[in-house]
Every structure is written in C-alpha cells, then in structure tokens.
Design an enzyme around this catalytic site. Structure first.
Site, PDB file in Angstrom:
ATOM      1  N   SER A 115       5.542   5.507 -22.930  1.00 24.81           N
ATOM      2  CA  SER A 115       5.160   5.902 -24.287  1.00 24.81           C
ATOM      3  C   SER A 115       6.373   6.503 -24.988  1.00 24.81           C
ATOM      4  O   SER A 115       7.262   7.063 -24.346  1.00 24.81           O
ATOM      5  CB  SER A 115       4.018   6.926 -24.249  1.00 24.81           C
ATOM      6  OG  SER A 115       3.522   7.169 -25.547  1.00 24.81           O
ATOM      7  N   SER A 116       6.391   6.361 -26.292  1.00 17.12           N
ATOM      8  CA  SER A 116       7.522   6.884 -27.064  1.00 17.12           C
ATOM      9  C   SER A 116       7.069   7.234 -28.464  1.00 17.12           C
ATOM     10  O   SER A 116       6.001   6.822 -28.918  1.00 17.12           O
ATOM     11  CB  SER A 116       8.655   5.848 -27.125  1.00 17.12           C
ATOM     12  OG  SER A 116       8.244   4.703 -27.845  1.00 17.12           O
TER      13      SER A 116
END
Length: 336
Positions: free
Chosen positions: A98-99
């Site tokens: 995730s980012s």
C-alpha cells in the site's frame, strides 16, 4: 508526541510545506480540469495520513516516523510527507502492499473525475485515507464511500480520517464488487490497478456517471450510458499503481520481444500498447500496429464495456482496431 500533536514549530512547518506542495501541484497543471481542488489540498493535512512511511535506499527501506525521539528525524518525516512523491506505507517481505500516491497525480485524477455538488463517490482502494479525506472535504462525508479488502488498511484509514476530522463510509470488502448497499454512485475512482473494468461498478452507477481507473499503465475515463454500456478514452499521462487486493498479484509472464527494435522496447507508449493488447497480440504484431499508426499516445486509445464484452480500441470503438481485454469475449482484432 504523536503525529497529530506536532508542537507549534512543526505545525507551522506543516502549514508552509502544505502551501508549497499546493503551489507545486498548481505549477504542474494538475488542477487544470477543476481548480476547486486547490482548496482541498491546501486544507487537508497529508502528514496525518502518513504517520510513518518508507524511503528506499542502498540498504533497503528506511522508516521515517512522526514519533521519532529525534527532532531532526521528525522534521525529515514532516518535510517528506509534503513532497510531491508517492510514499510507501505498507510493506510485507519487501513487497509494496500500500502507498500514498503522488499528490500531483491524485490532484489530476480528482480533477478529471469532474465531480459536482451532490455527487456520490465510490473510491476503490482506501490506502491511507488521504484521497477519501480530500473527497470528503469537497463533497461531504455522507457522499463518500471508500472500500478495501484488507481490514488492517481500512482500520488505519478510518483512524487517520478521524484524526483529520473526516468520517466517510469506510468498507472492508472486495473493491471489484463495488459497494451495492451504498449505490447508486455518480462517480467511481480507483486508486489501484486492475486488468479490466468490473461490471459490478457499472451496474452500481447512475446513467451519466464517470469512472476513472488505472488500466495497463494508463488512466481510463469511462462514461456510463443509459443502456448500461460504458465507454471512454485514456488520459494522456502514464500511471502506475499497486494491483487491486484480491486479484492475481503475480507479475505477468515475460514476453519475447525478438524482432522488436530496442527503441520501441524502451518506449513507454509502446509498452503501454503491449500491456493493453497482451491478451490479443504478440509483440511483433503490436509493434507493426504502433509504427503503422504513428506511434499513438495513450489518449488515442479507449475501452468499451457492454454486456459480457469488454474491448479496447484505437481511435474509434467501431474502427478497424479493436481487441478483447482479459476475461472478455470481445471482438477479435482486425486491421493488422
């Protein structure tokens, strides 16, 4: 000290860094399609959504943390939170899960979503919650729904949103199925990569709704018609996102590029065409098409979703170049 109790000096720094980020986004032209997003980016504090993140280096990833006991480290964390770059926020065994996307890309996507007052929006891919906060600032909490398959991600997004004072509906579930209990939607925006456009999204949209989703290293903007068919073009710019959770995360099998010149292999627009036609063309056929049609940019390509068929096309959905996307029985490619 916590990420949302910075102290006066860092609070002032956050305000100035946020203003600098907004100026940088504005200079990039990302607000062009809808300048009203400038106020949202100038108000919503990104640092609350990234209490820690990872920065790649020669020795792997360095963790930057808003609660570091070192004041210089806290300042580096805060300044980094307002750089116009994507931030890795969740890793597992060295793999990015995730980012927080690059703010200028987020701004362009939100501007291209073309929301209006009263629109109901579904975001697929909750991430840190920052994008949902921007939508909530613009439209109001009650009109925003964000969904993610990972309960750890939705829980942290919900917490970040609450810390920033926003309370949209956060759902743990398969984003490819949409959120039928919150439908119908006027807009759907995905912040994760998919192989095709889920029909569930279209079924949960009102006629005239707009869907913006990453696909094949591009950004696809679809309009939903009265008949339930959706159609539209790619935007001109590239876009790279983490795959939708729950889909096959393995890298595609490499393809043999023998016979394709090096200049094409290294060209971003040719590699976009390769990704878009993977299910229908071999690289040599794709290269012949690319050269014959003048090395077309992303915005000359589009996608149609209708019934059980989903197909991509060049220039015209009923023109000589059309091919099925994965999982579809769309038309066979012609004109090669």
């Amino acid at each position: 000290m916590t990420a949302h109790a910075l102290g006066q000096e860092l609070e002032q720094l956050a305000v100035s860094e946020r203003a600098a980020l907004v100026r940088e986004i504005e200079t990039s032209g990302a607000f062009g399609a809808d300048p009203e997003w400038r106020e949202a980016f100038g108000t919503v504090p990104r640092h609350l959504f990234v209490p820690y993140y990872y920065v790649g280096g020669a020795r792997g990833y360095e963790r930057r943390w808003g609660e570091s006991p070192d004041p210089r480290a806290r300042e580096r964390w805060l300044r980094g939170a307002y750089e116009d770059v994507p931030l890795a926020t969740r890793l597992r065994d060295g793999e990015l899960l995730s980012s927080s996307s690059q703010p200028s890309l987020m701004a362009e996507m939100l501007a291209e979503l073309r929301v209006g007052d009263g629109d109901r929006v579904l975001e697929v891919g909750a991430g840190t919650g920052y994008n949902a906060a921007l939508l909530s600032y613009r439209l109001g909490d009650e009109r925003v729904t964000t969904v993610d398959l990972d309960p750890e991600i939705t829980e942290s997004a919900r917490r970040h949103l609450a810390d920033a004072g926003y309370h949209p509906t956060v759902v743990t579930g398969d984003g490819a199925r949409g959120v039928p209990e919150r439908a119908p939607f006027d807009r759907i925006i995905a912040t994760c990569e998919l192989a095709s456009v889920p029909r569930a999204w279209i079924a949960q949209c009102r006629p005239g709704a707009r869907i913006l989703t990453p696909l094949a290293t591009g950004l696809l903007a679809l309009t939903v018609g009265e008949s339930g068919q959706a159609e539209g073009n790619f935007l001109h710019n590239p876009a790279y996102f983490v795959p939708l959770r729950g889909t096959d995360r393995r890298a595609p099998e490499p393809v043999a590029l023998g016979g394709v010149p090096t200049r094409a292999r290294e060209n971003d627009l040719f590699r976009f065409l390769l990704a878009l036609t993977r299910a229908a063309l071999d690289p040599q056929e794709a290269y012949a098409l690319w050269e014959r049609e003048g090395r077309p940019g992303r915005d000359r390509y589009g996608v149609t979703v209708g019934g059980e068929q989903t197909w991509a096309w060049l220039d015209d959905p009923e023109g000589p170049y059309a091919w099925p996307l994965p999982g579809s029985s769309g038309p066979a490619l012609i004109g090669t």
